[in-house]
Design a protein around this motif. Structure first.
Motif, PDB file in Angstrom:
ATOM      1  N   GLY A 130      32.268  39.715  44.507  1.00 20.67           N
ATOM      2  CA  GLY A 130      33.001  40.981  44.339  1.00 20.67           C
ATOM      3  C   GLY A 130      32.803  41.566  42.949  1.00 20.67           C
ATOM      4  N   LYS A 131      33.689  42.381  42.731  1.00 12.73           N
ATOM      5  CA  LYS A 131      33.404  43.499  41.487  1.00 12.73           C
ATOM      6  C   LYS A 131      33.304  42.532  40.309  1.00 12.73           C
ATOM      7  N   PHE A 132      32.276  42.850  39.655  1.00 11.23           N
ATOM      8  CA  PHE A 132      32.189  42.022  38.155  1.00 11.23           C
ATOM      9  C   PHE A 132      33.229  42.583  37.093  1.00 11.23           C
ATOM     10  N   GLY A 133      33.847  41.526  36.563  1.00  9.98           N
ATOM     11  CA  GLY A 133      34.745  41.946  35.534  1.00  9.98           C
ATOM     12  C   GLY A 133      36.310  42.053  36.216  1.00  9.98           C
ATOM     13  N   GLU A 134      36.248  42.566  37.496  1.00  8.53           N
ATOM     14  CA  GLU A 134      37.691  42.365  38.129  1.00  8.53           C
ATOM     15  C   GLU A 134      37.824  40.872  38.921  1.00  8.53           C
ATOM     16  N   GLU A 135      36.972  41.060  39.863  1.00  7.72           N
ATOM     17  CA  GLU A 135      36.869  39.739  40.651  1.00  7.72           C
ATOM     18  C   GLU A 135      36.172  38.564  40.011  1.00  7.72           C
ATOM     19  N   ILE A 136      34.931  38.936  39.636  1.00  8.46           N
ATOM     20  CA  ILE A 136      34.359  37.897  38.836  1.00  8.46           C
ATOM     21  C   ILE A 136      34.903  37.828  37.320  1.00  8.46           C
ATOM     22  N   THR A 137      35.660  37.100  37.280  1.00  6.37           N
ATOM     23  CA  THR A 137      36.139  36.959  35.991  1.00  6.37           C
ATOM     24  C   THR A 137      36.393  35.548  35.323  1.00  6.37           C
ATOM     25  N   GLN A 138      36.886  35.649  34.143  1.00  9.27           N
ATOM     26  CA  GLN A 138      36.772  34.213  33.361  1.00  9.27           C
ATOM     27  C   GLN A 138      38.000  33.378  33.672  1.00  9.27           C
ATOM     28  N   THR A 139      39.225  33.731  34.185  1.00 11.49           N
ATOM     29  CA  THR A 139      40.143  32.992  34.375  1.00 11.49           C
ATOM     30  C   THR A 139      40.029  32.128  35.632  1.00 11.49           C
ATOM     31  N   PRO A 140      39.720  32.740  36.891  1.00 15.54           N
ATOM     32  CA  PRO A 140      39.493  32.044  37.985  1.00 15.54           C
ATOM     33  C   PRO A 140      38.364  30.985  37.923  1.00 15.54           C
ATOM     34  N   LEU A 141      37.380  31.462  37.163  1.00 14.31           N
ATOM     35  CA  LEU A 141      36.079  30.668  36.946  1.00 14.31           C
ATOM     36  C   LEU A 141      36.661  29.534  36.174  1.00 14.31           C
TER      37      LEU A 141
END
Lengths: 484, 440
Positions: free
Chosen positions: A132-143
């Motif tokens: 997905g979109k870096f920073g929105e979908e790829i982000t720290q909390t879900p990771l």
């Protein structure tokens, strides 16, 4: 055009509020607290605030509550995560006990208790898709939540598949002001917050840190640095890594010395992250990835790849990036396809040649096979659900925030005293709901989206929650100033 | 009315920062006292307690109020404190005396092991709250930590202080102050080393008086070019020469060739040669030395590899264990509480730094609100009949107290917002007078 309209709208709103602020207030406007009765419900927040009123409805994660604050009626939904305690009055729903309820943090629901671990002596593999979109979908909390799940599953190996969606810049192209702002948006610094979850938090929180393996399908933009922090990277046959911009582009935008400082510190950051992988020539690699005038070639010495600055001098050497000048400049078509050589974009061949990639795999099974693992070693995880829930929640939050913001703007404060008070209460409530969304998904909101819809933006490009609170304060002041 | 508006206007700046805890006045009947982690003391009557949280009835700015505090927000509760001596925990209210954060509550320190040196890790900047030099990284809080560190690792000269840098730079005006505290106070008491995660610009300049510097694997250090907030506004002329001269003197403190910092400030090339004795010799060009340290048209930023190559860094360490080894310790007792997720124990001195930054962050986020709260109520009071003014003035006073508390916690705010300590005092006096006049 749209932006100007929005700015004018905000200015008008602020101006309207300011006018109201200057109106003298009656002394009696200092509302006494609402008397607490046996039927009053009380919300005690973790920040110390206490609200008294009535619980309208309740879900596992939120409480809808109405009451009166500073003489202004409100009805707002609060996340239970922000609440320390709920005191229920006698007017509670049937069947509910009139005892204190300790609110459980919803995030604890994200991670189920560890599944029974069957230790068959083989490594347990935890799989994470970063798509997905870096920073929105790829982000720290879900990771971070996925990694917590991996820890609960006692994973020995974590495989992270990276396949980010490239931001569509069409909307900003041609708009000088937005282009200038966009150029100041450093994806590397956004990536640092995400990379730190893996590089810093995992070693600090795991007794025996797992192997972290990246499988690159597409890592373009700030996320390119993430696989480069790892000693174990594999590529998809169509995998691409790079697209981290052109640092030299800054040179057109200021005094040379100041710009060189900015380039230098950015390079310093980037090299530092690549150092994490132990790659032997991190600075050469970063210069080629980020600066279009840097000429980089490759030769093999003693069977090992060696990078050197300059053009090849014999057929055994390979040019990786040219100086990007005049005839060497990439065409738009090459740049768009990630096939230019003004800056370095790694594909599976180059990545392997440079010793960054350990191998190429087209499918998951192929990758596992390369690693010497079997599919049944992948543990049943919640990572997919965690990522999906985040994206859904964020998208829903965006839609809701826009709707609330529009509704806020449409509220007319007019009529008699009670109507004005009610209107202001509605305004405050709308903003409170927007704040709640922003707090939950703050890291994913990007300034361009916020600017497009006229939301306040904080100093770091995120949602301006403090500014929203200021607007609420102003509305409360207007109410104080109002006379019957 | 015009006069009041004008007096408010003398602030003449845009508040872009914020604050936290208001200073609560003592209630004559107060018998309980809650000492908050930021050093504030709340006096009043505890009316309720649940799950470790306490509710206290107190007065704020003369207005009765009930406040709730979580266990994580306070360090101690003194019950029936009216009968006990109060001065030790009473917050200072004078403009010059910092009141927050207080020294965290004393816990029984681990018994010193005989012959084993003790050390603490002190962070300068963090990702969560902030890292800006002159806002989050200031000399004042380092200075205030000295007696705590003395208590924790002793004064016999064997103690070790590790200053962990994580900052992207900030106000150049703070550099000399931080350098002075480190050089004149820390280094004289303890073996003081820098552990660089990121020290850019003013942060690198602040660390440069340290002879002993280690990097993390991703550490970076440099890019010290001065500029005035915009890419096209470099520090030039006399100010630039002054800065170069200042850093030559600070380089001497750290024992570094002045040309290293110079290449970090301006685009001076630099190369180096390491002789047979292991001595590093620097040259202000890219051809005389064996190693190119900085190219002709660039500004120097070291990374862990390049810093180690020319021995600017003594080593690379990502964990405290690795750092201890790099520093040559067989054994060292790192003081503090083990905290999950932290790579080093949290000493009381470190807790002070963390609490300080947390409060500064709150201040930054809310300053506009505090100021607006103050200004609006002054305006309202000015427009109200005399008999309706007291509650409005009290509200204004609360706003002013919040601003004062902010500056007491971090005096650097006075410089950053008002332009200096004196300017802040002058502004404050004007406001105090204004409030008194409103009550006449």
């Amino acid at each position: 055009m749209k932006r100007n309209r929005i700015q004018r709208g905000i200015a008008a709103l602020i101006a309207a509020m300011t006018l109201h602020m200057l109106t003298p207030a009656p002394a009696h406007a200092w509302a006494a607290p609402v008397a607490m009765t046996a039927s009053t419900d009380t919300l005690i927040f973790k920040n110390g605030n206490v609200l008294e009123g009535t619980i309208v409805s309740e879900t596992g994660t939120h409480v809808r509550f109405k009451g009166e604050l500073h003489g202004i009626a409100f009805e707002t939904e609060y996340p239970k995560a922000d609440i320390l305690e709920i005191k229920r009055g006698t007017g509670q729903a049937a069947g509910q006990a009139a005892t204190d309820t300790k609110v459980v943090d919803p995030s604890s629901y994200l991670t189920p208790p560890p599944a029974p671990v069957i230790d068959d002596g083989r490594d347990k593999i935890y799989w994470i898709d970063l798509t997905g979109k870096f920073g929105e979908e790829i982000t720290q909390t879900p990771l971070r939540n996925a990694l917590k799940d991996a820890k609960n599953q006692r994973a020995d190996v974590i495989i992270v598949m990276v396949d980010n969606k490239v931001v569509d810049d069409e909307e900003i192209r041609g708009n000088e002001e937005l282009e200038k702002l966009y150029a100041q948006f450093d994806e590397l610094f956004r990536a640092e917050k995400i990379m730190a979850v893996v590089v810093d938090e995992v070693p600090a929180e795991w007794q025996k840190p797992p192997r972290i393996i990246y499988w690159v399908r597409r890592a373009l933009g700030g996320i390119a640095f993430m696989p480069l922090t790892s000693k174990e990277v594999y590529f998809h046959p169509e995998g691409k890594l790079g697209g981290v911009g052109n640092l030299n582009g800054m040179r057109a935008r200021g005094h040379r010395r100041v710009v060189e400082k900015q380039i230098s510190l950015r390079r310093g950051h980037a090299v530092g992250w690549v150092n994490q992988s132990g790659f032997p020539q991190p600075e050469m690699l970063v210069r080629a990835l980020t600066q279009e005038d840097f000429v980089l070639s490759l030769k093999i010495e003693g069977g090992r790849p060696v990078l050197f600055e300059g053009y090849p001098s014999n057929p055994g050497e390979e040019l990786l990036t040219d100086d990007g000048m005049e005839g060497n400049a990439d065409t738009i078509d090459q740049a768009a396809r990630g096939e230019g050589n003004d800056v370095l974009t790694l594909d599976h061949r180059l990545a392997k040649l440079l010793g960054i990639s350990k191998g190429t795999a087209e499918t998951r099974d192929e990758l596992l096979s390369l690693l010497g693992y079997r599919t049944d070693q992948i543990v049943k995880s919640r990572s997919e659900a965690i990522m999906r829930d985040w994206v859904r929640g964020f998208e829903a939050g965006k839609t809701q925030a826009r709707r609330l913001w529009e509704e806020f703007g449409e509220v007319q404060v007019q009529g008699d005293y009670d109507q004005r008070r009610q209107a202001r209460s509605t305004q405050i409530q709308k903003i409170e709901q927007i704040k709640s969304i922003f707090k939950r998904y703050a890291e994913s909101f990007e300034w361009r989206w916020l600017a497009r819809y006229g939301f306040p933006i904080d100093g770091e490009g995120g949602p301006g929650i403090a500014q929203l609170t200021e607007i609420q304060d102003r509305i409360r002041t207007q109410q104080l100033l109002d006379r019957r | 009315m015009k006069k009041f508006t004008r007096m408010l206007g003398t602030l003449g700046i845009v508040f872009a920062m914020a604050l936290g805890v208001g200073v609560c006045s003592s209630d004559a009947l107060a018998i309980d006292r809650i000492v908050l982690k930021d050093g504030s003391v709340i006096e009043g009557t505890i009316v309720r307690e649940a799950q470790g949280a306490v509710w206290i009835k107190t007065t704020i700015g003369g207005v009765p109020a009930e406040r709730m505090y979580l266990p994580s927000e306070f360090t101690s509760i003194e019950r029936n404190a009216a009968t006990a001596p109060a001065e030790a925990t009473r917050p200072a209210t004078g403009g010059d005396v910092p009141v927050v954060p207080a020294v965290p509550a004393v816990t029984t320190p681990a018994a010193p092991r005989s012959g084993v040196p003790r050390g603490v890790v002190i962070t300068l900047g963090d990702r969560e709250h902030g890292d800006m030099v002159g806002v989050y990284m200031v000399a004042n809080i380092l200075e205030r930590a000295i007696p705590v560190i003395e208590q924790e690792i002793g004064t016999d000269g064997t103690g070790v202080v590790v200053l962990r840098f994580m900052s992207g730079g900030g106000y150049g005006a703070e550099v000399q102050k931080i350098s002075d505290v480190i050089h004149n106070e820390y280094k004289k008491r303890w073996r003081t080393v820098g552990w660089i995660d990121s020290a850019i610009s003013a942060a690198a300049m602040s660390a440069h008086c340290l002879e002993e510097i280690y990097f993390t694997t991703r550490g970076n250090y440099g890019a010290c070019t001065g500029f005035y907030g915009s890419l096209d506004k470099p520090v030039e002329g006399f100010e630039l020469e002054k800065s170069l001269h200042q850093m030559e003197k600070i380089s001497a403190r750290g024992g570094y060739d002045y040309r290293i910092m110079r290449s970090m400030q301006i685009m001076d090339p630099l190369s180096a040669t390491i002789d047979a004795n292991g001595e590093v010799h620097y040259f202000a060009d890219t051809v005389s030395g064996d190693i190119i340290v900085n190219r002709n048209t660039e500004i120097l930023t070291f990374n862990a590899v390049s810093a180690a190559k020319v021995k600017f860094s003594r080593g690379t360490a990502d964990t405290l264990d690795e750092l201890s080894k790099a520093m040559g310790f067989q054994e060292i007792q790192w003081v503090g509480k083990t905290v999950k997720g932290s790579l080093w124990p949290i000493s009381r001195a470190e807790q002070m730094q963390m609490d300080f930054r947390k409060k500064v962050k709150t201040d930054e986020d809310n300053l506009n609100r505090y100021y607006a709260n103050y200004a609006i109520h002054v305006q309202l009071a000015a427009g109200a009949p005399r008999e309706e003014r007291p509650p409005l003035v009290n509200r204004a006073r609360q706003g002013l107290e919040q601003i004062k508390s902010m500056v007491r916690n971090n005096p650097a705010f006075a410089r950053n917002i008002w332009g200096g300590r004196e300017e802040y005092k002058e502004w404050l006096e004007e406001q105090e007078k204004l409030l008194r006049d409103l009550m006449r």
